[in-house]
Design an enzyme around this catalytic site. Sequence first.
Site, short mmCIF file in Angstrom:
data_model
loop_
_atom_site.label_atom_id
_atom_site.label_comp_id
_atom_site.label_asym_id
_atom_site.label_seq_id
_atom_site.Cartn_x
_atom_site.Cartn_y
_atom_site.Cartn_z
N LYS A 10 16.74 6.94 -26.61
CA LYS A 10 17.66 6.35 -25.62
C LYS A 10 16.92 5.51 -24.57
O LYS A 10 15.68 5.55 -24.46
CB LYS A 10 18.43 7.49 -24.94
N HIS A 116 19.14 11.25 -29.17
CA HIS A 116 20.39 11.72 -29.77
C HIS A 116 20.11 12.05 -31.22
O HIS A 116 19.32 11.35 -31.87
CB HIS A 116 21.46 10.62 -29.70
P1 CMP Z 1 24.01 13.30 -27.10
O1 CMP Z 1 23.39 14.29 -28.02
O2 CMP Z 1 23.64 11.88 -27.26
O3 CMP Z 1 25.63 13.42 -27.23
C1 CMP Z 1 26.50 13.11 -26.17
C2 CMP Z 1 25.79 12.95 -24.86
O4 CMP Z 1 26.58 13.10 -23.71
C3 CMP Z 1 24.72 14.00 -24.71
O5 CMP Z 1 23.67 13.74 -25.62
C4 CMP Z 1 24.38 13.88 -23.22
O6 CMP Z 1 23.37 12.91 -22.97
C5 CMP Z 1 25.69 13.35 -22.62
N1 CMP Z 1 26.29 14.30 -21.70
C6 CMP Z 1 26.49 14.08 -20.39
N2 CMP Z 1 27.08 15.14 -19.81
C7 CMP Z 1 27.24 16.07 -20.76
C8 CMP Z 1 27.79 17.39 -20.79
N3 CMP Z 1 28.28 17.96 -19.68
N4 CMP Z 1 27.81 18.05 -21.97
C9 CMP Z 1 27.33 17.47 -23.10
N5 CMP Z 1 26.81 16.21 -23.14
C10 CMP Z 1 26.76 15.52 -21.98
#
Ligand code: CMP
Length: 139
Positions: A10, A116
Amino acid sequence: MIEKTFSIIKPDATRRNLTGEINGMIEAAGFKIVAQKRIRITLEQARIFYEVHSSKPFYDDLCVFLSSGPVIVQILEKENAIDDYRALMGATNPANATEGTIRHKFALSVDQNSVHGSDAQETAASEMKFFFSDIEIIE
Ligand code: CMP
């Protein structure tokens, strides 16, 4: 079973020039990087990519962040790649990530959490297809 998973390094990580270090951890854990490119994701693409989170309060900020700078999109191959990459990434919130994981080492916050990875076979298939054509995947 040999599997493929989709990964994004990212903007918080590319901004700090961490692509090589993160790829080093990925390769040391036994993954083969079978496709990779550095791109800018548009806000519109981010909103489609993260549509599954569209009802969540963090959706808008998440999409703005993902489109805020260069990212590395990649396909990783390994036995049990989907679950093993999630283990290597560590918990979504770096405060809960265990030592030795990418997010424990590099993530700044739950939003700026450096990487991610797909969470299931169906999402891995659709996320790979979103960014790569078959001829870009070299096993
Ligand atoms: P990622 O695995 O890319 O999938 C969704 C993304 O949302 C996660 O990583 C986090 O970077 C972001 N995110 C922000 N706030 C939250 C939260 N409260 N719970 C889960 N994901 C979150």
